[in-house]
Design a protein around this motif. Structure first.
Motif, short mmCIF file in Angstrom:
data_model
loop_
_atom_site.label_atom_id
_atom_site.label_comp_id
_atom_site.label_asym_id
_atom_site.label_seq_id
_atom_site.Cartn_x
_atom_site.Cartn_y
_atom_site.Cartn_z
N GLY A 1 37.34 -5.60 73.80
CA GLY A 1 37.94 -5.01 72.69
C GLY A 1 39.60 -4.61 72.58
N LEU A 2 39.60 -3.71 73.60
CA LEU A 2 41.22 -3.22 73.90
C LEU A 2 41.98 -4.46 74.38
CD1 LEU A 2 43.14 -0.88 74.24
CD2 LEU A 2 42.49 -0.61 76.59
N GLU A 3 41.41 -5.28 75.10
CA GLU A 3 42.24 -6.55 75.66
C GLU A 3 42.72 -7.40 74.52
OE1 GLU A 3 39.69 -8.21 78.58
OE2 GLU A 3 40.62 -6.92 80.05
N TRP A 4 41.69 -7.55 73.74
CA TRP A 4 41.96 -8.23 72.37
C TRP A 4 42.96 -7.78 71.37
CZ3 TRP A 4 41.96 -7.78 67.16
CH2 TRP A 4 42.09 -9.08 66.50
N ALA A 5 42.95 -6.60 71.15
CA ALA A 5 43.83 -5.73 70.47
C ALA A 5 45.30 -5.94 70.99
CB ALA A 5 43.56 -4.37 70.42
N LEU A 6 45.37 -5.50 72.50
CA LEU A 6 46.78 -5.74 72.75
C LEU A 6 47.35 -7.09 72.80
CD1 LEU A 6 46.12 -3.44 76.18
CD2 LEU A 6 47.46 -2.67 74.16
N ALA A 7 46.37 -8.17 73.06
CA ALA A 7 46.85 -9.57 73.05
C ALA A 7 47.40 -9.87 71.58
CB ALA A 7 45.83 -10.30 73.53
N HIS A 8 46.93 -9.25 70.87
CA HIS A 8 47.32 -9.42 69.07
C HIS A 8 48.39 -8.33 68.53
CE1 HIS A 8 43.75 -12.05 69.79
NE2 HIS A 8 44.18 -12.84 68.79
N LEU B 1 48.10 3.27 70.43
CA LEU B 1 47.85 1.63 69.75
C LEU B 1 47.40 1.79 68.07
CD1 LEU B 1 47.52 -1.24 70.17
CD2 LEU B 1 45.14 -0.89 71.09
N GLY B 2 48.16 1.24 67.32
CA GLY B 2 47.65 1.14 65.85
C GLY B 2 46.77 0.19 65.66
N LEU B 3 45.57 0.36 65.00
CA LEU B 3 44.88 -0.79 64.65
C LEU B 3 44.76 -1.04 63.14
CD1 LEU B 3 42.16 0.11 66.96
CD2 LEU B 3 43.71 -1.60 67.54
N SER B 4 44.65 -2.02 62.54
CA SER B 4 44.46 -2.27 61.12
C SER B 4 43.82 -3.48 60.91
CB SER B 4 45.88 -2.32 60.63
OG SER B 4 46.52 -3.43 60.91
N GLY B 5 43.24 -3.76 59.68
CA GLY B 5 42.67 -5.06 59.14
C GLY B 5 41.67 -5.34 60.27
N GLU B 6 41.42 -6.56 60.80
CA GLU B 6 40.46 -6.91 61.72
C GLU B 6 40.12 -6.06 62.67
OE1 GLU B 6 38.93 -10.76 64.20
OE2 GLU B 6 41.11 -10.91 63.24
N LEU C 1 45.60 1.09 84.00
CA LEU C 1 44.70 0.03 83.56
C LEU C 1 45.78 -1.39 83.75
CD1 LEU C 1 42.87 0.92 80.50
CD2 LEU C 1 41.70 -0.34 82.45
N ASP C 2 45.30 -2.36 84.43
CA ASP C 2 46.20 -3.48 84.68
C ASP C 2 45.91 -4.47 83.54
OD1 ASP C 2 47.85 -5.24 85.71
OD2 ASP C 2 46.50 -6.17 87.16
N LEU C 3 46.42 -3.99 82.36
CA LEU C 3 46.36 -4.81 81.09
C LEU C 3 47.82 -5.37 80.73
CD1 LEU C 3 43.63 -3.10 79.06
CD2 LEU C 3 43.32 -5.29 80.66
N ASP C 4 47.87 -6.54 80.20
CA ASP C 4 49.30 -6.89 79.72
C ASP C 4 49.20 -6.15 78.24
OD1 ASP C 4 51.53 -8.01 79.63
OD2 ASP C 4 50.99 -10.15 79.46
N ALA C 5 50.46 -5.95 77.81
CA ALA C 5 50.82 -5.24 76.57
C ALA C 5 52.33 -5.36 76.20
CB ALA C 5 50.19 -3.81 76.57
N PRO C 6 52.46 -5.54 74.62
CA PRO C 6 53.81 -5.48 74.40
C PRO C 6 54.62 -4.21 75.05
CG PRO C 6 52.29 -6.08 72.66
CD PRO C 6 51.63 -5.48 73.74
#
Length: 222
Positions: free
Chosen positions: A84-91, A139-144, A189-194
């Motif tokens: 889920g975190l990966e999805w949020a960062l990717a979007h 990380l700010g989450l909105s909508g979906e 955490l080796d995650l891509d992010a803006p």
């Protein structure tokens, strides 16, 4: 003299397992206590509003004043699904315009309007809640993204207000060794992010640096 180790400037650090990541939020008791009791957010938690999650315990302490600020008296550790975190960062989009990252300000504004998540990098904090020369992810989450966070990604919710008070008490007593030992163990955490640098790479590939920030940031809501 040995130079103290500094993490990469834009690195995601968190308490995590192979499948989950722990983030922190603080709420008034009417929301925080039921969430911790039931392990999920109550219906009163507005799923159509933006919510900010923070993987840094000390940054959360800075934001909520160790759980003493009005409306932030209950500190929650929310364990979420890593995918889920990966999805949020990717979007996600950066919360502020950066000249060398975005084609132009208009395209950034359009991307920000449609993105279900936004990334902000604020100075990490030490035990005295003073800023450090490297950044922490907000990380700010909105909508979906907000709805999925509450109803799909959340694995567990714990009330860590007692931990916040215990760490704060140790800091105030001058027992910094004990305070540090109580902190959650947050590792990269080796995650891509803006990231607000041109051609940003995942943290594992990015060199450590203490260069000035590309753009100023402001603290997001709790």
């Amino acid at each position: 003299m040995n130079t103290p180790f500094l993490p990469p400037r834009y690195e995601i650090r968190a308490l995590h397992t192979a499948t989950t990541v722990t983030v922190y939020q603080a709420y008034r008791p009417a929301i925080g206590l039921p969430a911790a009791r039931d392990g999920r957010f109550p219906a009163e938690w507005k799923r159509d509003r933006m919510t900010w999650i923070k993987p840094s315990f000390l940054w959360m302490m800075y934001r909520c004043g160790w759980g003493t600020k009005e409306g932030q008296e209950v500190v929650l550790a929310v364990e979420i699904d890593r995918s889920g975190l990966e999805w949020a960062l990717a979007h996600a989009e950066l919360s502020h315009y950066v000249r060398d990252v975005h084609p132009d300000e208009a395209s950034w504004k359009q991307s920000l309007r449609t993105a279900p998540a936004r990334v902000q990098w604020d100075p990490e904090r030490d035990l005295d809640l003073n800023p450090l020369p490297y950044r922490s992810l907000q990380l700010g989450l909105s909508g979906e993204a907000s709805r999925r966070y509450a109803d799909e990604w959340t694995v567990s919710v714990r009330d860590v207000t007692p931990l916040a008070r215990e760490v704060h008490a140790a800091v105030r007593a001058g027992d910094r060794e004990r305070a540090a030992a109580l902190l959650p163990v947050e590792t990269p955490l080796d995650l891509d992010a803006p990231r607000p640098v041109p051609g940003a790479l995942p943290a594992s590939a990015a060199p450590s640096t203490t260069a000035p920030a590309t753009a100023a940031s402001s603290s997001p809501p709790g």
